[in-house]
Design an enzyme around this catalytic site. Structure first.
Site, PDB file in Angstrom:
ATOM      1  N   THR A  98       0.866  -1.180   0.000  1.00  0.00           N
ATOM      2  CA  THR A  98       0.000   0.000   0.000  1.00  0.00           C
ATOM      3  C   THR A  98       0.896   1.221   0.000  1.00  0.00           C
ATOM      4  OG1 THR A  98      -1.793  -1.104   1.167  1.00  0.00           O
ATOM      5  CG2 THR A  98      -1.747   1.297   1.295  1.00  0.00           C
ATOM      6  N   LYS A 173      -7.791   1.367  -2.349  1.00  0.00           N
ATOM      7  CA  LYS A 173      -7.339   0.925  -1.028  1.00  0.00           C
ATOM      8  C   LYS A 173      -7.399   2.077  -0.019  1.00  0.00           C
ATOM      9  CE  LYS A 173      -5.242  -1.368   2.322  1.00  0.00           C
ATOM     10  NZ  LYS A 173      -3.925  -1.985   2.369  1.00  0.00           N
ATOM     11  N   LYS A 241       0.623   4.982   8.741  1.00  0.00           N
ATOM     12  CA  LYS A 241       1.243   5.090   7.405  1.00  0.00           C
ATOM     13  C   LYS A 241       0.146   5.220   6.353  1.00  0.00           C
ATOM     14  CE  LYS A 241       1.830   2.180   4.376  1.00  0.00           C
ATOM     15  NZ  LYS A 241       1.948   0.920   3.646  1.00  0.00           N
TER      16      LYS A 241
END
Lengths: 295, 295
Positions: A98, A173, A241
């Site tokens: 990701t 995502k 993150k």
């Protein structure tokens, strides 16, 4: 049937079980990892080892990367010992990390200059989903290349969705992560309120989970909170993150997200207290602290 | 079998279908409502009419209230033409409105002074749940009285949960609402981000609904947002009433809820624009406006 040779970079908490599923499905597999010891179990099960991403790319047609963040992907794909050094037309890279959607597009352009096709394919479903090959995989890139690698992806996940051109897997995502963090906030504030109000938490969970307040997070994380088990299903540091990527992309596209920004600040409290490796449901401890209770 | 005679106060969007289910189950039913015309359909189906809550209480043993807010409950139970004026030992009041837990306890004490038992029994499940008798009913009060009225409650809902002493039904409902509004925020920020980023919203919904981001709100409200249908499943004005009760109670118990407070402010944008009767999923329009787009 001859299976495509796959090179796999990154054998961490997600990458290792994914690589294992490819191996078990009969794909000839070569792995590379920053730390060789973390790949040892896979090597014992029949995977080959490559010392660098470049070496890996020399010997394989499909390269899958599953590393932590944008700079890691840049290093293994574009660095001096990176995949790009073994460039040739038939090479396909699938990045399942990701990372930033806009950086994904930039990396894709650089690789395309050397004839390499990049697809993005971040996943949702956590370590359990990786182990059980039940991931949801969100893909971006040219439809015909996505179709070509679909059998490989279906070895790793239950649903494989083509979301649009390169970068759209990552963007999907991130949209997913925006939604997830609010459901975690739902669990944290809802149960903190219930606890402080003196409600029986098991009864509260039972009543709320089945109704309009129900969510995947409440179902999975609610019982952990009630049991006092703050071990990670997903770590605060990794959630942060992802939230950084969310807010960076939100700024690029001009979409303020006051709620996501607030949740990121509250998670930062846990990080400031050295609890970045707790599970995301430890967010309830921040609410408890706001109410004057020590964690 | 002789059925208890029930008096029902409040025949609005929730009360009317609930009263109808009691009638269909064979309970002798008398209704009272601020506006008689709103009860006409029930009267046509065999319900009796009472001009005041006092008259209703004279003729019945169980009084159910399903009105909007704390002052409404106070008026019909404690007012000059209220239920308390017909006080006698066997009278049981069940308040199914969503109101203040602390005021519920105060009302209960006043009624108890006249021998009347009050139970709180707010519901979750919306108008559809009321019509289909699939409500989740959260009850507070003495266990033996809750047990006594359980068959009546089971005529109205699928799950009837005893949450604790008087007020704990309301408190559980408020905890439920804290959780609900964060899942609505999840839908609003997640889909606003996806839309602004140029993602296909139907694909995004499909990918997110089944996974870690999944929630009842995403499943029910997500498709409405994508279809541009902002008609209420639950109205912003009522959500704000519940959020006011949440934040008042949170302040009383000393539990700051920064997330719930933020969501309340964002809903207030819709109210300031005269959109209090839109559905709660209209929250996405606030995010769109923050991104410079007109609703």
């Amino acid at each position: 049937m001859t299976r495509q040779r796959i090179g796999f970079i990154g054998t961490g908490i997600m990458g290792a079980p994914m690589a294992r599923n490819l191996l078990r499905a009969g794909y000839p597999l070569t792995v590379h990892s920053r730390t060789r010891s973390r790949a040892q179990a896979l090597l014992d099960e029949g995977a080959h080892w490559a010392d660098t991403p470049r070496d890996l790319a020399h010997a394989n047609d499909i390269i899958i990367t599953c590393v932590t963040d944008t700079p890691d992907v840049q290093a293994v794909l574009l660095g001096p010992a990176g995949v790009i050094q073994a460039a040739r037309e038939e090479l396909i890279c699938i990045d399942m990390s990701t990372i930033s959607p806009s950086e994904t597009r930039k990396i894709g352009e650089i690789l395309a200059g050397q004839g390499i096709t990049l697809l993005d394919a971040p996943v949702s479903g956590g370590q359990i989903g990786a182990i059980e090959a039940k991931l949801s995989i969100m893909m971006g890139g040219p439809a015909e290349v996505v179709a070509q690698v679909r059998p490989i992806m279906e070895t790793l996940g239950r649903t494989v969705t083509h979301c649009g051109p390169l970068g759209f897997g990552q963007t999907t995502k991130l949209a997913n992560q925006v939604m997830v963090i609010h459901t975690i906030m739902s669990v944290a504030e809802g149960l903190a309120f219930a606890e402080r109000a003196g409600l029986d938490l098991e009864t509260t969970l039972k009543v709320t989970t089945a109704g309009a307040a129900g969510s995947h997070s409440l179902k999975v994380l609610g019982p952990k909170v009630v049991a006092g088990d703050l071990k990670p299903a997903f770590m605060v540091d990794l959630q942060q993150k992802d939230l950084r990527l969310v807010l960076e992309h939100a700024e690029q596209i001009g979409q303020p997200l006051p709620g996501a920004a607030l949740v990121k600040q509250l998670f930062a409290v846990l990080q400031a207290q050295g609890r970045g490796r707790d599970g995301t449901h430890a967010l309830i401890d921040v609410l408890r602290q706001l109410a004057g209770r020590n964690p």
